[in-house]
Design an enzyme around this catalytic site. Structure first.
Site, PDB file in Angstrom:
ATOM      1  N   ASP A  83     -16.575  14.057  13.651  1.00  0.00           N
ATOM      2  CA  ASP A  83     -16.959  13.073  14.722  1.00  0.00           C
ATOM      3  C   ASP A  83     -17.350  13.401  16.157  1.00  0.00           C
ATOM      4  O   ASP A  83     -16.708  14.225  16.797  1.00  0.00           O
ATOM      5  CB  ASP A  83     -15.622  11.947  14.615  1.00  0.00           C
ATOM      6  N   HIS A  84     -18.611  12.813  16.612  1.00  0.00           N
ATOM      7  CA  HIS A  84     -18.644  13.059  18.090  1.00  0.00           C
ATOM      8  C   HIS A  84     -18.689  14.477  18.541  1.00  0.00           C
ATOM      9  O   HIS A  84     -18.165  15.079  19.279  1.00  0.00           O
ATOM     10  CB  HIS A  84     -17.829  12.430  19.111  1.00  0.00           C
ATOM     11  N   HIS A 189     -14.849   2.697  22.486  1.00  0.00           N
ATOM     12  CA  HIS A 189     -13.551   3.483  21.801  1.00  0.00           C
ATOM     13  C   HIS A 189     -12.450   2.848  22.342  1.00  0.00           C
ATOM     14  O   HIS A 189     -12.288   2.398  23.431  1.00  0.00           O
ATOM     15  CB  HIS A 189     -13.872   4.855  21.752  1.00  0.00           C
ATOM     16  N   SER A 226     -12.856  -0.681  15.546  1.00  0.00           N
ATOM     17  CA  SER A 226     -11.564  -1.330  14.982  1.00  0.00           C
ATOM     18  C   SER A 226     -11.242  -2.982  15.593  1.00  0.00           C
ATOM     19  O   SER A 226     -12.195  -3.206  16.621  1.00  0.00           O
ATOM     20  CB  SER A 226     -10.473  -0.695  16.160  1.00  0.00           C
ATOM     21  N   ASN A 266     -17.034   2.987  11.864  1.00  0.00           N
ATOM     22  CA  ASN A 266     -16.011   4.074  12.318  1.00  0.00           C
ATOM     23  C   ASN A 266     -14.593   3.449  12.743  1.00  0.00           C
ATOM     24  O   ASN A 266     -14.729   2.644  13.486  1.00  0.00           O
ATOM     25  CB  ASN A 266     -16.471   4.885  13.496  1.00  0.00           C
ATOM     26  N   ASP A 268     -10.694   4.124  13.997  1.00  0.00           N
ATOM     27  CA  ASP A 268      -9.472   5.019  14.295  1.00  0.00           C
ATOM     28  C   ASP A 268      -8.266   4.151  14.984  1.00  0.00           C
ATOM     29  O   ASP A 268      -7.194   4.169  14.408  1.00  0.00           O
ATOM     30  CB  ASP A 268      -9.816   5.916  15.510  1.00  0.00           C
TER      31      ASP A 268
HETATM   32  P1  13P Z   1     -12.166   2.498  17.472  1.00  0.00           P
HETATM   33  O1  13P Z   1     -11.483   3.169  18.577  1.00  0.00           O
HETATM   34  O2  13P Z   1     -12.584   1.213  17.802  1.00  0.00           O
HETATM   35  O3  13P Z   1     -11.243   2.708  16.153  1.00  0.00           O
HETATM   36  O4  13P Z   1     -13.421   3.788  17.212  1.00  0.00           O
HETATM   37  C1  13P Z   1     -13.467   4.759  16.425  1.00  0.00           C
HETATM   38  C2  13P Z   1     -14.815   5.438  16.366  1.00  0.00           C
HETATM   39  O5  13P Z   1     -15.618   5.057  16.739  1.00  0.00           O
HETATM   40  C3  13P Z   1     -14.557   7.011  16.162  1.00  0.00           C
HETATM   41  O6  13P Z   1     -15.888   7.675  16.443  1.00  0.00           O
HETATM   42  O1  G3H Z   2     -14.183   8.823  18.885  1.00  0.00           O
HETATM   43  C1  G3H Z   2     -13.145   8.496  19.016  1.00  0.00           C
HETATM   44  C2  G3H Z   2     -12.179   8.612  18.041  1.00  0.00           C
HETATM   45  O2  G3H Z   2     -11.267   7.472  17.982  1.00  0.00           O
HETATM   46  C3  G3H Z   2     -11.518  10.068  17.996  1.00  0.00           C
HETATM   47  O3  G3H Z   2     -10.639   9.877  19.115  1.00  0.00           O
HETATM   48  O4  G3H Z   2     -11.082  12.080  20.219  1.00  0.00           O
HETATM   49  O5  G3H Z   2      -9.046  10.945  20.547  1.00  0.00           O
HETATM   50  O6  G3H Z   2      -9.587  12.211  18.270  1.00  0.00           O
HETATM   51  P1  G3H Z   2      -9.834  11.535  19.627  1.00  0.00           P
HETATM   52 ZN    ZN Z   3     -16.998   6.885  17.809  1.00  0.00          ZN
END
Ligand code: 13P
Ligand code: G3H
Ligand code: ZN
Length: 349
Positions: A83-84, A189, A226, A266, A268
């Protein structure tokens, strides 16, 4: 089933007209919660780890936990996604480790904070696509910038600061050959996305629909998805937490997105809220307890409940046994001989 490519999962989701939740993990209990939810609902699933998660858990632990999941749930198609990713090197190291797909988030510079130019984004994303496809690994790119900051990653500010331009989305997809495209439509996010239930002025579903019309066969990705349910906020606050009132992305808006080309969703924050609420409740009600299993078991169960619900709402439930895994080596062959199409279909304006 061995770990499969996200591209295969998303191609299947497009055929079936559903979305696939991509859930972030940092530890064993989160992986267990997702796999049990996938078993319960018979769902294919994407498990994803951010740079922060890789640093927290350490790559080898994460990778071997994922292998354990694939081994224990042979009936579940499972992809392991970065992710990212912030640079070519981050994506390269994930691919070398065994991730089956990566996100090259070239919408930001490698510092993960400053918005990049379109040209910088195209250059780094194309470099990752060439490297990844040769090895059978699929790539998600991002055009437009999300709001908010998670663990130091993100441009900050509102989700409306850098929404995706449909013409740029078309050009980006054509120039890079990405397998899926993350777009910015006003989401952020983290827990603090909207100050009231979002309407079209802040959550740009019309923009998503416009992008899908121009790129009808491109798998779109919704980040920051979310829903930040009130009941999960309330549990945290009831047991000593201090969350401010906030709104996430309503599930019905995600379902509208899925009807319009969104294939990866996505999530989290909702899981973080569920885990934290469950732990707070145990520690608040029974302060004499000190065995981590006493609060980790309810935390894991609370996350499983959220994930199973999202799997059902996104439509992936029931689809785990629709197909058999294509090996990563065969994916590489498919990219090479053109059976895996990377040139997007573009519709006229
Ligand atoms: P949320 O913070 O809305 O759960 O998004 C997660 C996300 O986009 C992870 O890449
Ligand atoms: O893109 C964001 C996700 O919620 C992951 O978050 O970088 O804190 O692990 P994090
Ligand atoms: Zn994201």
């Amino acid at each position: 089933m061995p770990l499969v490519s996200t591209r295969q999962l998303l191609d299947e989701a497009a055929k079936g007209g559903y979305g696939v939740g991509a859930f972030n993990v940092n530890d064993m209990e989160q992986i267990q919660a997702i796999m049990e939810a996938a078993k319960e609902t018979n769902s294919p699933v994407i498990i994803q780890a951010s740079r922060g998660a890789r640093a927290f858990a350490q790559d080898n632990y994460l990778y071997h936990l994922m292998l354990a999941a694939a081994e224990l749930y042979p009936q579940i198609p499972l992809a392991m996604h970065l992710d990212h990713g912030n640079s070519f090197e981050t994506c390269e190291s994930a691919i070398k480790l065994g991730f089956t797909s990566v996100m090259m988030d070239g919408s930001l510079k490698p510092d993960g904070k400053t918005p990049a130019t379109f040209e910088e984004n195209v250059a780094v994303t194309k470099k990752v696509v060439d490297y990844a496809h040769e090895r059978g690994i699929s790539v998600e790119g991002e055009i437009g910038v999300l709001g908010g900051i998670e663990d130091g990653h993100g441009a900050g500010g509102s989700g409306l600061d850098h929404v995706t331009d449909p013409d740029q989305a078309v050009e980006f997809a054509e120039l890079t050959g990405v397998d899926s495209l993350a777009i910015a439509i006003g989401t952020s996010h983290g827990a603090y996305k909207f100050t009231k239930k979002p309407d079209g002025s802040v959550l740009k579903m019309d923009l998503l629909i416009a992008i899908h019309k121009r790129l009808p066969n491109t798998h779109l990705v919704m980040h920051g998805s979310s829903s930040v349910p009130k009941d999960l906020q309330d549990i945290i606050n009831q047991y000593g937490g201090k969350l401010k009132e906030t709104w996430g992305v309503p599930v019905e808006e995600i379902q509208l997105g899925i009807k319009n080309g969104v294939r990866k969703v996505n999530v989290d924050t909702d899981n973080r809220l569920a885990i934290t609420g469950a732990i707070r409740k145990v520690l608040w009600e029974t302060p004499e307890k000190f065995d981590p299993r006493d609060y980790m078991k309810p935390a894991r169960a609370a996350m499983q409940k959220v994930v199973a619900l999202r799997m059902t709402q996104f439509g992936q439930a029931g689809h785990a046994s629709d197909y058999t895994a294509i090996s990563i080596a065969d994916m590489a062959k498919g990219y090479k001989n053109g059976t895996l199409v990377t040139k997007p279909l573009v519709a006229a304006k």
